[in-house]
Design an enzyme around this catalytic site. Structure first.
Site, PDB file in Angstrom:
ATOM      1  CG  HIS A 103       0.351  15.200   0.957  1.00 30.34           C
ATOM      2  ND1 HIS A 103      -0.397  15.192  -0.120  1.00 30.34           N
ATOM      3  CD2 HIS A 103      -0.164  14.311   1.796  1.00 30.34           C
ATOM      4  CE1 HIS A 103      -1.443  14.382   0.116  1.00 30.34           C
ATOM      5  NE2 HIS A 103      -1.212  13.843   1.213  1.00 30.34           N
ATOM      6  CG  ASP A 149      -6.841   5.297  -2.501  1.00 28.21           C
ATOM      7  OD1 ASP A 149      -5.755   4.656  -2.257  1.00 28.21           O
ATOM      8  OD2 ASP A 149      -6.735   6.385  -2.379  1.00 28.21           O
ATOM      9  CG  HIS A 151      -8.013   2.054   1.063  1.00 28.28           C
ATOM     10  ND1 HIS A 151      -7.088   2.757   0.921  1.00 28.28           N
ATOM     11  CD2 HIS A 151      -8.032   1.020   0.182  1.00 28.28           C
ATOM     12  CE1 HIS A 151      -6.170   2.531   0.176  1.00 28.28           C
ATOM     13  NE2 HIS A 151      -6.511   1.241  -0.306  1.00 28.28           N
ATOM     14  CG  HIS A 192      -1.044   6.713  -1.925  1.00 26.73           C
ATOM     15  ND1 HIS A 192      -2.369   6.606  -2.520  1.00 26.73           N
ATOM     16  CD2 HIS A 192      -1.306   6.287  -0.827  1.00 26.73           C
ATOM     17  CE1 HIS A 192      -3.124   5.923  -1.773  1.00 26.73           C
ATOM     18  NE2 HIS A 192      -2.667   5.896  -0.238  1.00 26.73           N
ATOM     19  NE  ARG A 208       0.455  11.440  -3.192  1.00 26.55           N
ATOM     20  CZ  ARG A 208      -0.780  11.065  -2.346  1.00 26.55           C
ATOM     21  NH1 ARG A 208      -1.630  10.725  -2.864  1.00 26.55           N
ATOM     22  NH2 ARG A 208      -0.679  11.462  -1.070  1.00 26.55           N
ATOM     23  CG  ASP A 247      -1.836   4.804   3.600  1.00 25.68           C
ATOM     24  OD1 ASP A 247      -1.765   5.118   2.318  1.00 25.68           O
ATOM     25  OD2 ASP A 247      -2.688   5.248   4.186  1.00 25.68           O
ATOM     26  CG  ASN A 306      -4.484   8.056  -4.864  1.00 17.10           C
ATOM     27  OD1 ASN A 306      -3.301   7.204  -5.311  1.00 17.10           O
ATOM     28  ND2 ASN A 306      -4.592   8.726  -3.929  1.00 17.10           N
ATOM     29  CG  HIS A 316      -5.646   2.178   5.726  1.00 18.57           C
ATOM     30  ND1 HIS A 316      -6.870   2.189   5.970  1.00 18.57           N
ATOM     31  CD2 HIS A 316      -5.289   3.047   4.893  1.00 18.57           C
ATOM     32  CE1 HIS A 316      -7.313   2.965   5.213  1.00 18.57           C
ATOM     33  NE2 HIS A 316      -6.654   3.430   4.562  1.00 18.57           N
ATOM     34  CG  HIS A 340      -2.125   1.344   1.335  1.00 16.33           C
ATOM     35  ND1 HIS A 340      -2.978   1.097   2.353  1.00 16.33           N
ATOM     36  CD2 HIS A 340      -2.223   2.201   0.509  1.00 16.33           C
ATOM     37  CE1 HIS A 340      -3.683   2.250   2.231  1.00 16.33           C
ATOM     38  NE2 HIS A 340      -3.009   2.875   1.215  1.00 16.33           N
TER      39      HIS A 340
END
Length: 452
Positions: free
Chosen positions: A336, A180, A207, A85, A87, A332, A117, A241, A83
């Site tokens: 950002h 997601d 999720h 991300h 981006r 996870d 996502n 999660h 799991h």
């Protein structure tokens, strides 16, 4: 034929904790020589001669006794993350395939599943293949993109999951399906997606955010049972999660009821009506609480989905790890920008701190052994993805498996400094915290990388 010899290491996987040496040929473990206390025919002299013969002709030889920190050095199977991300495509200011792969390798990971996502959403096999091709070209890790359950994650119609059962090569690209954090709000469409997934044999990661984690977990289990009944085969249902004691208890009960009965197995008719359950927890949910989130900023740098919970929940997750309810630890990883976090974007960067956090939280206090942690971060997630057999098998230190390893220094204590991360995301809840155990280097498919 390329040969790598790894001499004089402490070798640890889910069932092994011994001193030994490994011979790798063309990225595959060929031989493991170890002093196994249960092996009364082990001959040190023969083993030493074989290792030295291989080392004489090897392309690379790594001798654990020659490392400066050899007293705390351990060689383990590289970690498998269910799991993360990445981006990419769509959000290069947060992360790219390149930066994420570097971060994963630096964190000891050899295999990562990245969520759908992206922008555009990864909802076609061609898109998933494109992402995987870019990662494969780097050669740092094996990346498996998730395919969304619905087109554009809009919850209106099914994505190309309807084509998966007729695609013979799909397992080389897609090994997990998920919507997601959006969930699929329509029960009938969610059930249809689960039914398609059941027919392909690919696990669905839920999720469980819709209506709160506890309600959403209950819903996923109930729909999973309906999908299994409709297909007359077991849906592979994975809960992502897990963060509450109630959700952990629900999953514990469902696994007890779904995966076996008091006699050890269902009848053939019964088992076809039940999903095969698995679940994951994250490093931050087992190490931190809502108090840490408040200190970081509940609506900024401490915000994550699901949120950090109270101490009772945290302890319940550790109990679920100890009793086997939890199958895997997943990062996870959610990078950002600083501006995004200030404005309330949920998620933490996690690939480069995950193992140290888990070792510090679980092994140092003696909740579990290092072998159990290896199982949670390597062998078990590999099984969930179907990567425990065949020529792609990994997660253990046995002949025939992929030569994907992490060499870790258990004696190292270090301060997590996000400015030194390979990831573009610097939003770590462990920033400036002291952690135990550090990744020294990683080996992927027999190739050695030092990324510190």
């Amino acid at each position: 034929m390329s040969t790598l010899v790894l001499k004089n290491f402490r070798l640890v996987d889910e069932v092994t904790d011994v001193c030994g040496s490994i011979i790798v040929k063309d990225g595959i473990i060929e031989e493991v020589y170890s002093a196994n206390a249960d092996d009364d025919v082990f001959d040190f002299n023969i083993a030493e001669k074989e290792i030295e013969r291989a080392a004489h002709h090897a392309d690379i030889v790594l001798d654990g006794s020659h490392f400066e920190q050899h007293d705390g050095l351990v060689l383990m199977p590289a970690f498998v993350d269910l799991h993360a991300h990445f981006r990419d495509p769509g959000f290069p200011e947060k992360e790219t395939i390149e930066s994420a792969c570097l971060a994963a390798a630096a964190g000891g990971y050899g295999t990562v599943v990245c969520m759908a996502n992206t922008k555009p959403v990864t909802d076609t096999i061609v898109q998933a293949q494109s992402i995987k091709d870019r990662s494969d070209a780097l050669g740092l890790i094996d990346l498996y993109p998730v395919l969304s359950l619905t087109k554009g994650m809009e919850g209106k119609e099914l994505s190309e999951i309807i084509l998966l059962k007729d695609n013979q090569n799909v397992s080389q690209v897609v090994r997990l399906l998920s919507e997601d954090g959006k969930d699929v709000t329509d029960d009938a469409l969610f059930l249809a997606a689960m039914t398609e997934a059941c027919r392909t044999g690919i696990p669905v990661s839920c999720h469980c955010d819709l209506g709160g984690e506890n309600n959403a977990t209950k819903r996923a289990i109930e729909l999973g049972e309906k999908a299994s009944y409709a297909c007359q085969q077991s849906l592979r249902l994975h809960i992502a999660h897990v963060s509450t004691k109630e959700a952990a208890a629900m999953i514990r009960e469902a696994k007890k009821n779904n995966n076996h009965n008091s006699k050890g197995a269902f009848s053939k008719t019964e088992v076809l009506k039940k999903p095969l359950m698995s679940c994951e927890v994250t490093p931050h949910h087992i190490a931190l609480t809502e108090k840490d989130a408040a200190a970081l900023g509940l609506e900024s740098f401490g915000k994550v989905s699901p949120p950090l919970r109270n101490e009772d929940d945290r302890r319940a997750l550790i109990e679920a790890i100890v009793d086997g309810t939890v199958n895997a630890i997943a990062t996870d990883h959610a990078p950002h920008t600083k501006t995004d976090k200030e404005q309330g974007a949920p998620g933490f960067t996690g690939l480069e701190t995950a193992f140290a956090v888990c070792y510090s939280t679980l092994v140092v206090p003696e909740h579990i052994s290092l072998s159990k942690l290896s199982s949670l971060m390597s062998a078990e997630p590999a099984r969930i993805l179907g990567l425990d057999r065949g020529k792609e098998a990994r997660g253990r230190i046995v002949p025939g498996m992929r030569a994907d390893f992490a060499i870790v220094d258990l004696s190292a204590a270090w301060i997590a400094e996000p400015s030194r991360f390979k990831s573009r995301g610097k939003n770590s809840p462990f920033a400036d915290k002291k952690l135990h155990c550090k990744i020294v280097l990683t080996i992927h498919n027999g190739l050695v990388y030092h990324l510190q």
